[in-house]
Design an enzyme around this catalytic site. Structure first.
Site, PDB file in Angstrom:
ATOM      1  CG  ASP A  74     -14.119 -47.890 -28.821  1.00  0.00           C
ATOM      2  OD1 ASP A  74     -15.168 -47.234 -28.667  1.00  0.00           O
ATOM      3  OD2 ASP A  74     -13.558 -48.012 -29.922  1.00  0.00           O
ATOM      4  CG  ASP A  84      -0.441 -40.978 -32.947  1.00  0.00           C
ATOM      5  OD1 ASP A  84      -0.421 -41.176 -34.180  1.00  0.00           O
ATOM      6  OD2 ASP A  84       0.199 -41.687 -32.148  1.00  0.00           O
TER       7      ASP A  84
END
EC number: 2.4.1.-
Length: 979
Positions: A247, A683
């Site tokens: 990223d 998450d």
């Protein structure tokens, strides 16, 4: 490339040979092509695709040359394939007994915990609940009239502690252990049978995602070792695809992974031949046990030395990448500056002589980062430039290792070879480097956005029905772990399993685990207990997902097929199904019509036809086999033994299209599809959404550990890590993802567990208050109760003993040590008085004032450094943070209060020994929990940093002034004191 055109409009695709027959030690990788999105201005539309093949190393194996232009138009309806083009048809032969041969298999089993231990555990929980209720009732009925304020504060805190303990304890009522049978998996899916005469693997494909975001804080060598451990796992090579998400768009990471792809041609066959464990080279060569134990092959010693030497050279090349890239870029930039200067001089002469007006050329060339082929790196530059910064760069997709063939490829043997690979399969799984596009004005949604980009790209390139995600510092420690996870997915009722969570295990932690970095209470008690309800939470790494569950679809219902139903049983859009009252024979989808609402699917997933069409294929391939024990629809045996379609440029071009920054606009990505946005703990939210839909998850504990990673072991990094988790929990509490608002498919105890996730940071308010009560009690001469009666002491004794009993039983059924349990208790108080408190304040500010919360990436450990000989050097690293102020204040205040109370009682004419005893015990309890924090402030060898003395002095001065003010007010007849 035509003159005057922007380089951003010419994507290039990466390619490296996956032959593996030669093992060169050169740091150059064979050939590569980098692909960049065709829309630099973020305007989706048709664009040309220029393919350029670059020859890097003539000594490496050649790759078939491909050149020319591929024109990729917009995905209009005229060019879209109909969804029925990818329908899975079993065919007329499905009535044949061979195809419908029913297989009876069981891949998992429940390992029951001792009934005596569980019975005692539940009895103690009931005893403690009753004793807490009676104690709190007694406390309310017996106020301390001499210090009502002290009594009221203590009772409020105790009520909240009881409530918080219940939220944490109730979901632990049904702990279970699950075990897998890998041999049964092999016998079912990889053994010759009438439906699979050749014995080719019938296992489903797995796409592995590895995420990294910063090459400085996450060393490329660590990431490269993780990739090598994945490439060498014990799973069918042709069924495995590995994707690395960078990223940060760093060229250092890019070239480090390319180096890993080259070294894998040596490392992976070596691991397969000699059954090496673990298959992370850094960990393997760093083992302190005898590496030659149980190795009987005569050539092992020689080949190990060769591979070790090759790995040392690999490490040198990877660690030198930042310097070599900088040196290379400086050389190219110098040449560009000379060219720019010459062009400017030529322009100046031309203007002076001819007196014509032309645009003035740039005098200074941009400080670009250059690739080894002499072109600009399309990602982030070391010196940020236009369209080349961390938040503004193009997409890059690089196929480093091609998809392997279905048939094994044996290596060459014979004398004189460094590695004798005769009879060893030298194929490597597909390896793809991905860096999504980032542009100003678009919310990139951090890790969740990067994961969703990988989901879309992988769906087009490999479309594995299962996805395993790992952080860059979590490597595969057990090469058979993938098979353990698949056992849950392919077992009876496996079609209702959304994900399999593996526990996180850590290396490099001090033996005493001073700051509870192992977090074993959470992983081995809380998550194991949830496995007996609806399944463990998703904790961010080491998790095997079902792709269709990640897509946001509901789990399948138990039903029988009516009137030739079509499509997939996973999707709620299928019509004509009725509940099954009795177990029926499994049936297969064989209809000729498609009842999908394509418009709705396209609205959820975006405009890519390839992506939409891949959904049904992934669902079908992820089904368990049809068995006599299942009333749900399964897939026919042998249906996944066919060859995988090879990659072409059009496919990779479409993969680039779906990772563009604009692709998610007006879709459900991040809201109902993929990783969920809006929280720093994406998450937990993602797993919660799956459980809310009725999916089941499983907890897979393997021996040896499935994965291992690194954790911050110094106090500062640990506090910041806990701060991030707690802030995410506060965000969850104030959002629609609060378990209170969940649907009816979330089970009650599972709901309580998720509710506790959102509430636990608020306990910090009461912990902080309670930690200040002992010094207030000692300074004032009063205690939380008026007198230490027998009833109070009996209640206190029962509550304490029941807690100790529960701890012992939890240690027995979970397998953790009592020391680990105690370390967790200590850090619960340390975190509660520091990070959790700040998280609550930040969360409230975000909700009320809309203040966005940002966190810096936790640095990952790497090898080498100034303290290379000290394995735990980072433990003594002290970095001051404001999070340390509240715990430091509590420690100083309690110590001063004890000394003050002892002196006052000893020299008092009417000493109150009971109040001194109660207050001192109370303060000592707080200090005992704070011991790891105080030890962390001491640094190495007891050398306390100067900043600690400064803050201690300031706090002591403030306390002295406060005490003087209170005394003066008391002498003057004022009412400053609350006592």
């Amino acid at each position: 490339m035509m003159d005057g055109e922007s380089p951003l409009r010419h994507p290039r695709i990466s390619h490296v040979s996956n032959s593996g027959s030669d093992f060169g030690s050169s740091s150059d990788y064979n050939k590569y092509l980098v692909q960049i999105p065709p829309t630099p201005d973020n305007n989706p539309g048709p664009a040309s695709l220029s393919i350029v093949l670059l020859e890097i190393d003539s000594n490496q194996e050649s790759v078939p040359s491909v050149s020319g232009d591929i024109v990729s138009g917009s995905s209009g309806k005229d060019n879209e394939p109909d969804l029925t083009d990818v329908r899975i048809n079993v065919g007329e032969e499905e009535e044949d007994d061979t195809l419908l041969s029913k297989i009876s298999y069981s891949l998992t089993r429940v390992v029951k915990i001792s009934p005596i231990i569980i019975a005692l555990y539940r009895i103690l929980i009931v005893v403690r609940v009753v004793s807490l209720a009676l104690f709190l009732f007694w406390r309310i009925r017996n106020p301390n009239n001499k210090a009502l304020w002290l009594w009221l504060l203590s009772v409020i805190c105790e009520l909240w502690f009881a409530f918080s303990w219940l939220l944490d304890q109730i979901p632990k009522l049904f702990p279970v252990n699950h075990a897998t049978d890998i041999e049964a998996l092999k016998a079912t899916f990889e053994t010759p049978n009438p439906d699979n005469p050749t014995g080719k693997s019938d296992l489903p494909g797995i796409d592995v995602f590895v995420s990294t975001a910063d090459a400085e804080k996450e060393p490329p060598l660590v990431t490269a070792n993780t990739i090598l451990s994945i490439l060498s796992v014990d799973y069918p090579v042709e069924k495995l695809s590995v994707y690395i998400s960078d990223d940060g768009g760093s060229l250092v990471t890019f070239e480090a992974i390319a180096e890993a792809a080259s070294f894998a041609k040596i490392w992976v066959p070596f691991c397969r031949k000699h059954k090496i464990e673990p298959r992370n080279p850094e960990s393997y060569f760093g083992l302190k046990r005898d590496p030659y134990k149980d190795k009987v092959r005569h050539d092992f010693v020689r080949e190990r030395r060769y591979v070790k030497r090759a790995y040392d050279e690999f490490k040198v090349r990877v660690n030198a990448l930042p310097h070599s890239i900088r040196r290379r870029s400086d050389a190219f930039n110098s040449k560009e500056e000379i060219k720019a200067l010459e062009k400017w001089k030529h322009w100046k002469v031309k203007v002076e002589e001819d007196q014509i007006k032309e645009p003035r050329p740039a005098l200074v060339a941009p400080k670009a980062t250059w690739m080894s082929d002499g072109t600009h790196w399309p990602g982030t530059w070391a010196v940020s430039g236009p369209h080349h910064s961390r938040g503004d760069h193009a997409s890059v997709i690089q196929v480093l290792l091609d998809p392997p063939g279905d048939e094994p490829v044996e290596g060459k043997g014979g004398e004189g070879r460094a590695l004798d690979l005769e009879g060893v399969d030298i194929r490597l799984p597909m390896l793809v480097y991905v860096s999504r596009e980032k542009r100003p004005g678009y919310d990139h949604n951090k890790k969740a956005g990067a994961m969703n980009a990988l989901v879309r790209a992988s769906a087009i390139m490999s479309n594995g029905p299962f996805i395993l995600n790992l952080d860059c510092d979590h490597y595969v420690y057990n090469s058979r772990a993938f098979r353990d996870g698949i056992c849950f997915m392919m077992d009876h009722d496996g079609d209702r399993v959304s994900y399999v969570q593996f526990p996180q295990r850590f290396e490099g932690i001090d033996p005493s685990d001073r700051y509870a970095n192992k977090n074993t209470v959470f992983f081995d008690i809380n998550l194991r207990a949830l496995d007996g309800i609806q399944g463990p939470m998703y904790v961010g790494t080491g998790c095997l997902f079902r792709r269709t569950a990640l897509y946001g679809f509901n789990p399948p219902d138990v039903f029988v097929v009516e009137e030739e139903p079509s499509g997939s049983y996973c999707f709620p859009l299928i019509k004509k199904r009725s509940p099954a009252t009795v177990a029926s024979e499994p049936e297969y989808y064989t209809d000729e019509e498609d009842r999908f609402d394509i418009g709705l699917i396209r609205k959820q997933f975006g405009s890519s036809s390839m992506l939409v069409n891949s959904v049904k294929v992934a669902e079908f391939e992820g089904r368990p086999l049809a068995t006599v024990h299942s009333s749900r629809l399964g897939r026919p045996p042998g249906s996944l033994t066919g060859s995988r379609k090879p990659l072409d440029f059009a496919t990779v071009n479409e993969a680039v299209n779906v990772i563009s920054c604009w692709y998610e606009d007006k879709t459900e990505w991040g809201f109902n599809v993929g990783w969920i946005y809006g929280s720093v703990t994406e998450d937990v939210v993602t797993g919660f959404r799956m459980h809310e839909k009725g999916w089941r998850s499983f907890y897979c504990v393997t021996e040896p550990d499935a994965f291992r990673g690194s954790a911050p072991i110094n106090l500062t990094d640990r506090l910041h890590q806990v701060l991030r988790w707690a802030t995410g929990s506060v965000e969850i509490f104030f959002s629609r993802n609060n378990a209170i608002f969940a649907g009816p498919k979330l089970k009650l105890l599972q709901r309580i567990a998720y509710l506790n996730v959102g509430i636990y940071p608020f306990t910090s308010i009461f912990i902080l208050t309670y930690c200040f009560l002992p010094p207030l009690s000692l300074f004032s001469g009063h205690f939380v109760v008026e007198t230490l009666t027998g009833s109070f002491l009996i209640y206190l004794l029962i509550i304490t003993l029941s807690l100790c009993g529960l701890a012992v039983l939890e240690v027995k059924w979970s397998g953790i040590s009592l020391e680990e349990w105690w370390r967790n208790e200590q850090f619960w108080l340390i975190g509660g008085t520091s990070a959790h408190l700040v998280a609550v304040l930040q969360g409230i500010l975000k909700v009320i004032a809309g203040v966005e919360i940002s966190f810096t990436l936790t640095s990952k450990s790497s090898t080498g450094g100034d303290d290379e000989d000290d394995e735990f050097a980072d433990l003594y690293l002290f970095k001051w943070t404001a999070l340390m102020i509240p715990p430091l204040t509590i420690i100083i205040l309690n110590i001063v209060a004890i000394l003050f109370a002892v002196c006052r009682t000893v020299f008092s004419a009417n000493p109150q020994w009971s109040n001194l005893l109660g207050g001192t015990f109370f303060a000592s309890w707080v200090l005992l929990h704070m011991y790891p924090f105080a030890k962390g402030l001491m640094g190495r060898g007891g050398k306390t940093p100067t900043v600690v003395y400064v803050w201690s002095g300031l706090i002591a001065i403030c306390l002295s002034l406060l005490y003087i003010t209170i005394k003066n007010s008391e002498i003057d007849g004022g009412s400053f004191m609350l006592v």
